[in-house]
Design an enzyme around this catalytic site. Structure first.
Site, mmCIF file in Angstrom:
data_model
loop_
_atom_site.group_PDB
_atom_site.id
_atom_site.type_symbol
_atom_site.label_atom_id
_atom_site.label_comp_id
_atom_site.label_asym_id
_atom_site.label_seq_id
_atom_site.Cartn_x
_atom_site.Cartn_y
_atom_site.Cartn_z
ATOM 1 N N VAL A 68 0.829 -1.208 0.000
ATOM 2 C CA VAL A 68 0.000 0.000 0.000
ATOM 3 C C VAL A 68 0.860 1.253 0.000
ATOM 4 C CG1 VAL A 68 -1.730 1.324 1.271
ATOM 5 C CG2 VAL A 68 -1.908 -1.169 1.153
ATOM 6 N N LYS A 82 -13.163 -4.464 11.398
ATOM 7 C CA LYS A 82 -13.912 -3.552 10.530
ATOM 8 C C LYS A 82 -15.336 -3.346 11.044
ATOM 9 C CE LYS A 82 -11.099 -4.988 6.585
ATOM 10 N NZ LYS A 82 -11.033 -5.792 5.351
#
Length: 430
Positions: free
Chosen positions: A17, A207
């Protein structure tokens, strides 16, 4: 008029990333400057292995001293993509103390210590943005935090882990077993060498905690989320699902109680009808279904992981934070004013699909039905198949609490005519 002095960004981590964040900042520099109102400059990159060649990044920017980087005082935005709890937590709080806002993709840290990080950001008048922490490139945090700020969200139901969705989709579409599908996911790079965080639901649970906290304006920590992995899902479960017109997904489910006084957050495999929008989410894609009072039903869909998709979300946050920086303001912080009770899994009410191995003889069905009735669990449908003294009995219930279903199953195991409980699965998405 564009400001000529650049806004400086420090990057913590330069893996899949981080390297994409650096690349986009370089290749899209002019566009980013035009959108922000000032140039944005990569001022330093903290890594663990400085000798590794990082194409497109000036070697002079590389450092192994992340603490010194965030303490520089001239850094406007710190981007944290190293993951884990420490040193990420200490680096983020140090960044706030030394005048920088923070963009993070660290779901585990935010799920565990989000309240403390928000408090630190607020104390120092800085931003904490984390769109990339949930569902990769899919715009989800900002719509929940800003676009739906005037609405009342009642339920968030989603597929938030691409690895597990790929595996379950393969099992559904090809008839493969769990291990076979996992092996293919690993070979294609969708699953890590140790897939535990994904297949046991830890990733999705983090999450879910973040989503529930934002959706319900209530602090929800990782420990508040019920978690059940998908390693026990079998081909037989998929056959049963198909007979019901369903498929199986690993779902993150956050919902407000009927009386509005409490919320629940959970992650587990579940059967969902093929008519539900989430049933058609294939491969490694993610999708989140949101239900609210005014907006009704909304669905957010797209790639939920990977370097470029996640970097897209990170860059979106960088632009927002830099704009705030130029305007002398900050974006929305933590909203936990509702302080609703987070109820345990035992209070959750849903439908269940239970598959039993039973003796093939008269009276078995009556015994099983009696147990369900004694525990207040209403039966919707029953299907029985038998041969050579053995039989399978599939029971689908009406809505019942998890606690009542648990008591039912314990009682069923004590019946001489019940050889075993082959599987128990929740049915969602009605």
């Amino acid at each position: 008029m564009m400001r000529t002095r650049p806004l400086k960004v420090a990057l913590l981590g330069c893996g899949v990333v981080g390297s994409e964040v650096a690349r986009i900042m370089t290749t899209h520099a002019d566009d980013l400057a035009a959108r922000i109102g000032a140039p944005v400059e990569l001022a330093g990159v903290a890594v663990r292995r400085p000798s590794k060649v990082r194409e497109g990044i000036d070697p002079s920017l590389i450092t192994t001293d992340a603490t010194a980087l965030v303490k520089r005082g001239d850094i406007d935005v710190v981007v944290e993509v190293i993951g884990g709890i420490e040193p990420a937590r200490s680096l983020i709080t140090t960044a706030f103390e030394h005048g920088a806002s923070v963009v993070s993709a660290n779901k585990a840290l935010l799920a565990q210590d989000g309240a403390a990080l928000h408090a630190a950001a607020g104390e120092h008048g800085k931003d904490l943005y984390y769109e990339a922490a949930v569902a990769g490139a899919i715009p989800l945090i900002r719509p929940l935090r800003e676009s739906l700020a005037g609405d009342k969200v009642n339920r968030v139901l989603g597929i938030v882990n691409g690895t597990t969705n790929f595996i379950l989709d393969k099992m559904d579409s090809t008839g493969a077993g769990y291990q076979e599908a996992l092996d293919e996911a690993t070979a294609l790079g969708y699953a890590e060498a140790d897939p535990t965080a994904d297949v046991e639901g830890f990733d999705a649970a983090a999450k879910a905690a973040i989503l529930a906290g934002i959706a319900f304006h209530t602090r929800v920590r990782l420990d508040d989320v019920y978690r059940e992995g998908m390693t026990e899902v079998t081909s037989a479960d998929f056959r049963s699902a198909k007979e019901m017109g369903c498929t199986i997904k690993l779902l993150a489910i956050c919902e407000r109680s009927a009386d509005g006084g409490s919320v629940t957050a959970r992650v587990h495999p579940a059967m969902i009808p093929l008519t539900h929008p989430l049933a058609s989410v294939r491969g490694a894609y993610n999708a989140v279904f949101v239900e609210s009072d005014a907006a009704g039903q909304l669905m957010f869909y797209g790639p939920g992981a990977g370097g470029s998709p996640t970097a897209s979300a990170v860059l979106g946050d960088i632009v927002a934070v830099c704009r705030n920086r130029l305007g002398g303001s900050t974006g929305p912080g933590e909203s936990a004013y509702a302080a609703l009770t987070v109820s345990p899994m035992g209070d959750v009410v849903t439908r269940y699909h239970i598959s039993l191995d039973v003796a093939d003889k008269p009276g078995v069905l009556a015994q099983v039905a009696t147990v369900f009735a004694e525990h207040g669990v209403s039966i919707d449908t029953v299907r029985q198949q038998g041969k050579d003294g053995e039989a399978s009995l599939v029971v689908v219930t009406h809505r019942a609490s998890d606690a009542s279903l648990t008591g039912t199953v314990e009682a069923l195991r004590k019946l001489d005519t019940v050889r075993g409980v082959a599987s128990i699965m929740r049915v969602e998405g009605e």
